[in-house]
Design a protein around this motif. Structure first.
Motif, PDB file in Angstrom:
ATOM      1  N   TYR A  71      11.963  -6.524  12.958  1.00 34.94           N
ATOM      2  CA  TYR A  71      11.585  -7.896  12.613  1.00 34.94           C
ATOM      3  C   TYR A  71      10.987  -7.872  11.208  1.00 34.94           C
ATOM      4  O   TYR A  71       9.786  -7.882  11.019  1.00 34.94           O
ATOM      5  N   THR A  72      11.850  -7.826  10.205  1.00 36.52           N
ATOM      6  CA  THR A  72      11.366  -7.644   8.835  1.00 36.52           C
ATOM      7  C   THR A  72      10.443  -8.766   8.371  1.00 36.52           C
ATOM      8  O   THR A  72       9.457  -8.500   7.681  1.00 36.52           O
ATOM      9  N   ALA A  73      10.720  -9.995   8.750  1.00 36.56           N
ATOM     10  CA  ALA A  73       9.839 -11.096   8.358  1.00 36.56           C
ATOM     11  C   ALA A  73       8.470 -10.946   9.006  1.00 36.56           C
ATOM     12  O   ALA A  73       7.437 -11.188   8.376  1.00 36.56           O
ATOM     13  N   MET A  74       8.444 -10.512  10.261  1.00 36.16           N
ATOM     14  CA  MET A  74       7.181 -10.312  10.959  1.00 36.16           C
ATOM     15  C   MET A  74       6.412  -9.140  10.341  1.00 36.16           C
ATOM     16  O   MET A  74       5.193  -9.209  10.181  1.00 36.16           O
ATOM     17  N   VAL A  75       7.118  -8.091   9.986  1.00 38.28           N
ATOM     18  CA  VAL A  75       6.482  -6.938   9.325  1.00 38.28           C
ATOM     19  C   VAL A  75       5.805  -7.400   8.039  1.00 38.28           C
ATOM     20  O   VAL A  75       4.649  -7.060   7.772  1.00 38.28           O
ATOM     21  N   GLN A  76       6.498  -8.192   7.258  1.00 35.84           N
ATOM     22  CA  GLN A  76       5.931  -8.677   6.002  1.00 35.84           C
ATOM     23  C   GLN A  76       4.706  -9.545   6.242  1.00 35.84           C
ATOM     24  O   GLN A  76       3.703  -9.419   5.539  1.00 35.84           O
ATOM     25  N   MET A  77       4.752 -10.410   7.232  1.00 37.21           N
ATOM     26  CA  MET A  77       3.608 -11.261   7.540  1.00 37.21           C
ATOM     27  C   MET A  77       2.415 -10.414   7.967  1.00 37.21           C
ATOM     28  O   MET A  77       1.278 -10.667   7.545  1.00 37.21           O
ATOM     29  N   LEU A  78       2.664  -9.427   8.806  1.00 35.82           N
ATOM     30  CA  LEU A  78       1.579  -8.567   9.280  1.00 35.82           C
ATOM     31  C   LEU A  78       0.990  -7.737   8.133  1.00 35.82           C
ATOM     32  O   LEU A  78      -0.226  -7.583   8.037  1.00 35.82           O
ATOM     33  N   GLU A  79       1.849  -7.214   7.280  1.00 36.96           N
ATOM     34  CA  GLU A  79       1.353  -6.427   6.153  1.00 36.96           C
ATOM     35  C   GLU A  79       0.518  -7.280   5.201  1.00 36.96           C
ATOM     36  O   GLU A  79      -0.522  -6.831   4.715  1.00 36.96           O
ATOM     37  N   ARG A  80       0.952  -8.511   4.953  1.00 35.39           N
ATOM     38  CA  ARG A  80       0.167  -9.413   4.106  1.00 35.39           C
ATOM     39  C   ARG A  80      -1.188  -9.716   4.732  1.00 35.39           C
ATOM     40  O   ARG A  80      -2.163  -9.987   4.022  1.00 35.39           O
ATOM     41  N   ALA A  81      -1.244  -9.677   6.062  1.00 37.82           N
ATOM     42  CA  ALA A  81      -2.498  -9.939   6.772  1.00 37.82           C
ATOM     43  C   ALA A  81      -3.368  -8.690   6.882  1.00 37.82           C
ATOM     44  O   ALA A  81      -4.439  -8.734   7.481  1.00 37.82           O
ATOM     45  N   GLY A  82      -2.914  -7.580   6.301  1.00 35.55           N
ATOM     46  CA  GLY A  82      -3.711  -6.352   6.297  1.00 35.55           C
ATOM     47  C   GLY A  82      -3.397  -5.344   7.376  1.00 35.55           C
ATOM     48  O   GLY A  82      -4.131  -4.375   7.549  1.00 35.55           O
ATOM     49  N   ALA A  83      -2.309  -5.553   8.106  1.00 35.28           N
ATOM     50  CA  ALA A  83      -1.944  -4.600   9.162  1.00 35.28           C
ATOM     51  C   ALA A  83      -1.543  -3.268   8.538  1.00 35.28           C
ATOM     52  O   ALA A  83      -0.942  -3.205   7.476  1.00 35.28           O
ATOM     53  N   ARG A  84      -1.909  -2.202   9.277  1.00 34.48           N
ATOM     54  CA  ARG A  84      -1.549  -0.851   8.831  1.00 34.48           C
ATOM     55  C   ARG A  84      -0.844  -0.126   9.947  1.00 34.48           C
ATOM     56  O   ARG A  84      -0.898  -0.425  11.066  1.00 34.48           O
TER      57      ARG A  84
END
Length: 84
Positions: A71-84
């Protein structure tokens, strides 16, 4: 003949506006394997301050699960939110 007053329905106007905006995003979400509902839920959770670091019973974080499902869009959203 008098002009009948027009009554605008705010809810209907908002729905039409939303549809106009989302029409541009649906293809992008679909291209990345993400439904509109998944995107809305993730956005609502992140906006509410949900932790991106919590893990499930197997120790997988939301970012790891999104990557595994591609889920590339979800990955990007999570990374922007600080997910590691």
């Amino acid at each position: 003949m008098p002009h009948a007053p027009s009554r605008r329905n705010l809810a209907l106007l908002l729905l039409r506006s939303r549809e106009g905006v989302m029409a541009h995003f649906r293809a992008i979400l679909h291209q990345h394997g993400l439904t509109e509902q998944q995107w809305r839920v993730l956005r609502a959770l992140l906006d509410a301050g949900a932790s991106t670091q919590l893990a499930d019973r197997e120790g997988r974080t939301p970012l790891q699960l999104a990557r595994a499902r591609r889920y590339t869009a979800m990955v990007q959203m999570l990374e922007r939110a600080g997910a590691r």
